[in-house]
Motif scaffolding. Structure first.
Motif, PDB file in Angstrom:
ATOM      1  N   GLU B  13       0.915  -1.185  -0.027  1.00  0.00           N
ATOM      2  CA  GLU B  13      -0.014  -0.085   0.142  1.00  0.00           C
ATOM      3  C   GLU B  13       0.936   1.196  -0.068  1.00  0.00           C
ATOM      4  N   GLY B  14       1.989   1.080  -0.137  1.00  0.00           N
ATOM      5  CA  GLY B  14       3.025   2.318  -0.127  1.00  0.00           C
ATOM      6  C   GLY B  14       3.409   2.880  -1.510  1.00  0.00           C
ATOM      7  N   PRO B  15       4.033   3.821  -1.372  1.00  0.00           N
ATOM      8  CA  PRO B  15       4.130   4.496  -2.600  1.00  0.00           C
ATOM      9  C   PRO B  15       5.152   3.601  -3.633  1.00  0.00           C
ATOM     10  N   VAL B  16       4.748   3.454  -5.058  1.00  0.00           N
ATOM     11  CA  VAL B  16       5.581   2.830  -5.930  1.00  0.00           C
ATOM     12  C   VAL B  16       6.258   3.717  -7.049  1.00  0.00           C
ATOM     13  N   PRO B  17       7.285   2.979  -7.118  1.00  0.00           N
ATOM     14  CA  PRO B  17       8.279   3.932  -8.037  1.00  0.00           C
ATOM     15  C   PRO B  17       7.460   4.198  -9.583  1.00  0.00           C
ATOM     16  N   PRO B  25      16.143   1.947 -16.662  1.00  0.00           N
ATOM     17  CA  PRO B  25      17.010   0.802 -17.027  1.00  0.00           C
ATOM     18  C   PRO B  25      17.178   0.065 -15.262  1.00  0.00           C
ATOM     19  N   PHE B  26      17.289   1.124 -14.421  1.00  0.00           N
ATOM     20  CA  PHE B  26      17.327   0.475 -13.062  1.00  0.00           C
ATOM     21  C   PHE B  26      16.124  -0.376 -12.594  1.00  0.00           C
ATOM     22  N   TRP B  27      14.950   0.173 -12.919  1.00  0.00           N
ATOM     23  CA  TRP B  27      13.558  -0.625 -12.514  1.00  0.00           C
ATOM     24  C   TRP B  27      13.277  -1.687 -13.393  1.00  0.00           C
ATOM     25  N   GLU B  34      17.628  -8.344 -10.623  1.00  0.00           N
ATOM     26  CA  GLU B  34      19.050  -7.766 -10.945  1.00  0.00           C
ATOM     27  C   GLU B  34      19.301  -6.196 -10.458  1.00  0.00           C
ATOM     28  N   LEU B  35      20.119  -5.993  -9.574  1.00  0.00           N
ATOM     29  CA  LEU B  35      20.426  -4.651  -9.056  1.00  0.00           C
ATOM     30  C   LEU B  35      21.365  -3.781  -9.849  1.00  0.00           C
ATOM     31  N   ARG B  36      20.924  -2.722 -10.381  1.00  0.00           N
ATOM     32  CA  ARG B  36      22.020  -2.303 -11.205  1.00  0.00           C
ATOM     33  C   ARG B  36      22.295  -0.778 -10.811  1.00  0.00           C
ATOM     34  N   TYR B  37      23.547  -0.485 -11.092  1.00  0.00           N
ATOM     35  CA  TYR B  37      24.192   0.785 -10.920  1.00  0.00           C
ATOM     36  C   TYR B  37      24.701   1.278 -12.092  1.00  0.00           C
ATOM     37  N   GLN B  38      24.917   2.628 -12.117  1.00  0.00           N
ATOM     38  CA  GLN B  38      25.688   3.135 -13.452  1.00  0.00           C
ATOM     39  C   GLN B  38      27.155   3.152 -13.065  1.00  0.00           C
ATOM     40  N   GLU B  39      27.899   2.589 -14.079  1.00  0.00           N
ATOM     41  CA  GLU B  39      29.149   2.706 -14.334  1.00  0.00           C
ATOM     42  C   GLU B  39      29.639   3.190 -15.398  1.00  0.00           C
ATOM     43  N   ALA B 132       5.120  -2.031 -13.179  1.00  0.00           N
ATOM     44  CA  ALA B 132       6.376  -1.335 -13.693  1.00  0.00           C
ATOM     45  C   ALA B 132       7.623  -1.753 -12.762  1.00  0.00           C
ATOM     46  N   ALA B 133       7.351  -1.746 -11.450  1.00  0.00           N
ATOM     47  CA  ALA B 133       8.641  -1.742 -10.668  1.00  0.00           C
ATOM     48  C   ALA B 133       8.644  -2.829  -9.556  1.00  0.00           C
ATOM     49  N   ALA B 134       9.762  -3.081  -9.304  1.00  0.00           N
ATOM     50  CA  ALA B 134      10.043  -3.923  -7.925  1.00  0.00           C
ATOM     51  C   ALA B 134      11.193  -3.191  -7.161  1.00  0.00           C
ATOM     52  N   ILE B 135      10.995  -3.108  -5.815  1.00  0.00           N
ATOM     53  CA  ILE B 135      11.792  -2.344  -4.938  1.00  0.00           C
ATOM     54  C   ILE B 135      12.821  -3.137  -4.437  1.00  0.00           C
TER      55      ILE B 135
END
Lengths: 382, 141
Positions: B13-17, B25-27, B34-39, B132-135
């Motif tokens: 019930e919380g906020p969704v990205p 690409p992150f979401w 897969e946890l992505r970061y920018q490199e 659209a998103a998983a946190i």
């Protein structure tokens, strides 16, 4: 460089102002501060406003007060430190003869007004990362920083509580303070948990209200015949903005940069400081700022504030009106630290509330989530 | 790496990205575990995702996959819900997680508060909270 003179200060009504909006409170504080300075709206040629619920606050307040073509307009928003930040801009403007009488104003209805209910589609991209954590901001963010400080330096919850206790002792002498009954360290520790390690009494209260200060040129100050409280040093910086995770080191704030700069400009050392008005949105805010301003070594803030150092009669009187923890906190507390610093330097009070022969005061603002820091050194010219 | 993605859409019930711009690409990665970061090509690594590299100024720095493990830099136990939909979850833990690759990330930690300490190792898992998103949510390793 010519130094602006802090000629007048005032609050609007504090607490709950359900029949006022932010602009009403800013305007009421402004006219009261002008009266305190012995001048009028007709004298005003500069306006600096932050924190209003409007993205053009300087224009809105100028219109509301029907000012006649002000030559200096400022609306830079860096949170609770905006008003200290403005002092530097006003100094520059006055050095260029761009303004003689500048009002620095704030108003809010933080307690009774509408709340921000923007959806994530409308906000900063980082909100998609932060808001789904449910973190209660700002308390939870400051709490995370405080826990890191406790981890690195052994700071204790009892030491944080000492700040709330000392601040309440000052509040007890201020009829305008929201909370005046004495509290103990145990009272703080036993108050309701908010975001560990913070309990309720580690956190500032929430108020409606406004505040304003009037800065005038030296020539205008001489004309008005006001006490010469000079802005002798001022510096600002930021370390991050929206997310506490972006703060490079949660145990060191921008005050470590702004403090030395402002002190050097003013030509003072810590021993010269008679009174400190240090933004205390939370107990930790004041503790880490005292360290970063250099009143004690990094990591020794807990020890420094223990035993009543900042309480009435202590070595460093701090937040002598009761601070954001006990007096008021309408969102951006920075204007109120300037107001109280000026009053102490003018000798406005009687008895124990007046710091004896105060000549030098430090007013420090913090904004965002420990994000921005601005330090002002005020000095009473003899 | 591939971490579990639990479907929490029914209970959340919380906020969704809302994936937008540089964060897409992150979401997208999170939905796949897969946890992505920018490199950036210059070597700089960053989160949250931005349209520019904060080290060299390159536009749209590429994403890389994290191993999904890190340590707790600090945390708080929230007793007051900071967002709608969190009222029934209190107390819950929010941490600042230093990923092994460098970037720091704010996230829920799904664990009993008493079991946590700064410096403890954690691993990522994901909760799917919208179409659209998983946190990212971290659990003790």
């Amino acid at each position: 460089m010519a130094e602006p003179i802090l000629a007048g200060v005032a609050e609007s009504d504090l607490g709950e102002t359900p029949d006022r909006n932010w602009l009403d409170n800013a305007a009421i504080a402004t006219v009261r501060a002008l009266e305190d300075a012995g001048c009028s709206l007709d004298d005003v040629d500069g306006v600096a406003v932050a924190g209003g619920d409007d993205y053009m606050p300087a224009l809105v307040l100028s219109e509301y007060l029907d000012l006649d073509e002000p030559s200096f307009l400022e609306g830079t928003e860096i949170g609770g430190s905006s008003f200290e930040h403005f002092c530097g801009h006003v100094r520059s403007a006055m050095a260029r003869d761009e303004a003689d009488v500048v009002v620095v104003a704030y108003g809010s209805t933080r307690k009774t007004g509408p709340t921000d209910e923007r959806s994530l589609e409308e906000t900063h991209p980082i909100d998609g990362f932060v808001r789904p954590t449910g973190l209660f901001r700002p308390p939870g963010a400051y709490a995370m920083a405080a826990r890191r400080h406790m981890h690195e330096y052994g700071t204790t919850e009892e030491q944080l509580a000492e700040i709330a206790v000392a601040t309440r002792e000052w509040a007890a002498m201020n009829p305008e303070a929201a909370h005046r009954e004495p509290i103990t360290v145990d009272d703080v520790l036993e108050s309701r948990k908010i975001a560990e390690p913070f309990n309720l009494l580690d956190c500032c209260l929430v108020s409606d209200g406004g505040g304003a200060v009037v800065l005038v040129s030296e020539e205008k100050a001489a004309e008005l015949g006001v006490p010469e409280i000079a802005v002798a040093g001022v510096a600002s910086t930021s370390t991050h903005r929206q997310d506490i995770s972006e703060m490079p080191d949660m145990t060191t704030t921008g005050a470590a940069v702004t403090g030395p700069k402002a002190f050097e400009q003013a030509g003072i050392t810590h021993d010269d400081v008679d009174v400190a008005e240090i933004y205390d949105s939370f107990t930790y805010t004041a503790l880490v700022t005292l360290e970063d301003l250099g009143f004690c070594e990094k990591g020794e803030g807990g020890e420094f504030v223990s035993g009543g150092t900042t309480a009435p009669g202590g070595d460093l009187p701090m937040n002598t009106q009761g601070g954001g923890l006990s007096y008021c906190h309408p969102g951006h507390f920075g204007v109120f630290v300037l107001i109280e610093a000026a009053r102490q330097l003018r000798g406005d009070y009687e008895g124990d509330r007046q710091v004896d022969d105060a000549e030098v005061a430090v007013a420090h603002g913090t904004g965002g989530l420990l994000s921005s820091s601005s330090t002002v050194v005020l000095r009473r010219e003899s | 790496m591939s971490a579990p993605v639990e479907d929490r859409r029914e209970e959340w019930e919380g906020p969704v990205p809302v994936p937008t711009g540089a964060t897409v690409p992150f979401w997208a990665g999170a939905l796949e575990g897969e946890l992505r970061y920018q490199e950036c090509d210059c070597g700089h690594r960053q989160l949250y995702p931005r349209a520019v590299c904060t080290a060299c100024g390159s536009e749209d720095p590429p994403f890389a996959a994290s191993d999904g493990v890190g340590t707790i830099y600090t945390y708080t136990v929230c007793h007051v819900p900071g967002e709608p939909g969190f009222g029934d979850r209190t107390p819950y833990v929010v941490g600042a997680i230093d990923l092994a690759e460098g970037p720091r990330l704010l996230a829920l930690i799904d664990a009993e508060p008493e079991s946590l300490e700064i410096g403890a190792r954690v691993a990522v898992t994901f909760w799917r909270v919208s179409e659209a998103a998983a946190i990212p949510v971290f659990v003790p390793e």
